[in-house]
Design a protein around this motif. Structure first.
Motif, PDB file in Angstrom:
ATOM      1  N   TRP A 168     -44.951  26.653   3.434  1.00 24.38           N
ATOM      2  CA  TRP A 168     -46.030  27.425   4.074  1.00 24.38           C
ATOM      3  C   TRP A 168     -45.750  28.920   3.956  1.00 24.38           C
ATOM      4  O   TRP A 168     -46.629  29.709   3.602  1.00 24.38           O
ATOM      5  CB  TRP A 168     -46.148  27.003   5.540  1.00 24.38           C
ATOM      6  N   LYS A 169     -44.516  29.316   4.245  1.00 24.22           N
ATOM      7  CA  LYS A 169     -44.156  30.726   4.156  1.00 24.22           C
ATOM      8  C   LYS A 169     -44.300  31.234   2.725  1.00 24.22           C
ATOM      9  O   LYS A 169     -44.771  32.358   2.487  1.00 24.22           O
ATOM     10  CB  LYS A 169     -42.721  30.928   4.643  1.00 24.22           C
ATOM     11  N   ASN A 222     -42.683  17.533   7.188  1.00 24.47           N
ATOM     12  CA  ASN A 222     -42.901  18.770   7.939  1.00 24.47           C
ATOM     13  C   ASN A 222     -41.831  19.826   7.640  1.00 24.47           C
ATOM     14  O   ASN A 222     -42.137  21.024   7.584  1.00 24.47           O
ATOM     15  CB  ASN A 222     -42.921  18.486   9.447  1.00 24.47           C
ATOM     16  N   GLU A 223     -40.598  19.382   7.461  1.00 23.81           N
ATOM     17  CA  GLU A 223     -39.522  20.337   7.224  1.00 23.81           C
ATOM     18  C   GLU A 223     -39.739  21.086   5.908  1.00 23.81           C
ATOM     19  O   GLU A 223     -39.634  22.318   5.855  1.00 23.81           O
ATOM     20  CB  GLU A 223     -38.170  19.612   7.200  1.00 23.81           C
ATOM     21  N   LEU A 232     -47.165  21.101   0.943  1.00 21.89           N
ATOM     22  CA  LEU A 232     -48.078  21.086   2.092  1.00 21.89           C
ATOM     23  C   LEU A 232     -49.018  19.883   2.014  1.00 21.89           C
ATOM     24  O   LEU A 232     -49.288  19.226   3.019  1.00 21.89           O
ATOM     25  CB  LEU A 232     -48.889  22.386   2.142  1.00 21.89           C
ATOM     26  N   SER A 267     -42.739  23.525   6.214  1.00 23.18           N
ATOM     27  CA  SER A 267     -42.526  24.788   6.926  1.00 23.18           C
ATOM     28  C   SER A 267     -41.992  25.869   5.988  1.00 23.18           C
ATOM     29  O   SER A 267     -42.356  27.045   6.107  1.00 23.18           O
ATOM     30  CB  SER A 267     -41.572  24.583   8.105  1.00 23.18           C
ATOM     31  N   TRP A 283     -52.144  22.049   7.778  1.00 20.48           N
ATOM     32  CA  TRP A 283     -51.163  22.997   7.256  1.00 20.48           C
ATOM     33  C   TRP A 283     -51.835  23.982   6.288  1.00 20.48           C
ATOM     34  O   TRP A 283     -51.608  25.204   6.359  1.00 20.48           O
ATOM     35  CB  TRP A 283     -50.056  22.254   6.510  1.00 20.48           C
TER      36      TRP A 283
END
Length: 368
Positions: free
Chosen positions: A44-45, A37-38, A27, A41, A72
């Motif tokens: 982040w989860k 970004n990929e 992040l 994502s 983020w």
């Protein structure tokens, strides 16, 4: 033979912490243009699923990457708190509060810590906020200052004046300052706003130079090569030379229309000598709706080739380093070809302050 599970438990804990660190780093690595970004994502989860225990580690990486990365991390922190409250999980509010109070942490991280504390434990945040009135992070002061303003409004005249003066000592935001000054002036209390904010009021200006077809922004006119206040140069319509100009606006606006007239497709410069009492880090904060560039001691700091997007105080914050003694601040300001009434402004306001917005006042200029 009885086997101990302790080494296995430790190994699992180390592995989990390592996975969390990797996810947080993913992040923190997101770039300004969205690079990463990929991976973010997915990370982040994983961070959110870790739950409340990850908040201290999350705060520790905020402010060390790009603003996009911080966004983020902020969203992840919000999600963790919301999920925990919905599920009745305990949150590490003591650790978050301790992080907030440690001023060594980056400002974005401390701002997030306070916001998360407000979400997790509003009463605790409410108890902490008054102590932030003199915080080195400007945004963290705001709530505490508003409390002082609200309290002053409930007092009788003499007590209110004392309370408003106390609020003036710590206020840094323009709107709150205006509210305080309005009340003080009702009681005939003088307030020196240029001094309060640190606006530079005394300049030398030169122009107009050309800005036809908006080429002036990139054109290197003589003031960018040398500062010679006794020099004369070829301007757009004839010879131009430096002339003194003192702003009469208490919010520091230097209006080029006053010395040069209501002109279009032109460029002008303003230079000021700022005497610093010490060598130190600082911020030059600028408000301008025209194309502009700023130099400090001959070093280019930043510029914006845009016109009439709106102007506000502290619109641009330029981190810089002042040397002890004389510092030369040069501003280039371009006016474009638009004729509408709302495009006539050809001006800027500039102040010198620290990261909290506290004015850094110039020393008296040494006698020559």
């Amino acid at each position: 033979m009885k086997l101990s599970l302790f080494p296995l438990v430790c190994l699992c804990a180390v592995s989990a912490q390592g996975a969390l660190d990797q996810s947080l780093q993913a992040l923190a690595n997101v770039g300004r243009e969205g690079q990463g970004n990929e991976a973010a994502s997915v990370a982040w989860k994983e961070v959110v699923q870790t739950g409340p225990a990850s908040l201290p580690a999350l705060l520790a990486v905020v402010g060390k990457g790009s603003p996009v990365a911080d966004n983020w991390l902020r969203i992840a922190g919000d999600a963790i708190v919301q999920n925990a409250r919905a599920q009745g999980q305990a949150l590490p509010v003591a650790e978050v509060e301790a992080f907030l109070k440690d001023t060594a942490h980056p400002p974005p991280a401390r701002r997030l810590a306070f916001d998360l504390l407000k979400e997790a434990d509003p009463a605790r945040a409410d108890a902490v906020e008054p102590s932030l009135a003199t915080d080195p992070v400007q945004e963290l002061r705001r709530g505490a200052v508003q409390r002082l303003i609200d309290a002053a409004r409930t007092k009788e005249a003499d007590a209110a004046k004392t309370a408003y003066l106390a609020a003036l000592d710590v206020v840094r935001d323009e709107d709150q300052t205006r509210a305080i000054v309005t009340e003080l002036r009702k009681q005939s209390v003088p307030v020196d706003l240029p001094k309060h904010f640190g606006f530079l009021m005394q300049w030398q200006v030169i122009g107009p130079f050309d800005n036809s077809e908006r080429k002036g922004f990139e054109t290197v006119f003589p003031p960018e090569k040398e500062i010679r206040l006794d020099a004369t140069y070829d301007g757009k319509s004839g010879p131009v030379k430096w002339q003194p100009f003192v702003s009469g606006d208490e919010y520091g606006k230097l209006d080029f229309n006053k010395p040069f007239g209501m002109l279009k497709e032109v460029t002008a410069y303003a230079v000021a000598d700022f005497q610093s009492t010490e060598e130190r880090d600082a911020e030059i904060r600028l408000g301008c709706k025209d194309g502009w560039k700023v130099w400090l001691n001959g070093q280019f700091l930043f510029g914006r080739d845009e016109y009439h997007r709106g102007q506000q105080m502290d619109q641009y914050k330029l981190k810089c380093h002042l040397r002890k003694g004389a510092n030369t601040i040069l501003v280039k300001c371009c006016q474009n070809e638009q004729k509408e009434q709302w495009t006539v402004e050809w001006e800027f306001q500039l102040r010198v302050c620290d990261g909290a917005g506290t004015a850094i006042l110039a020393a008296a200029t040494p006698a020559k």
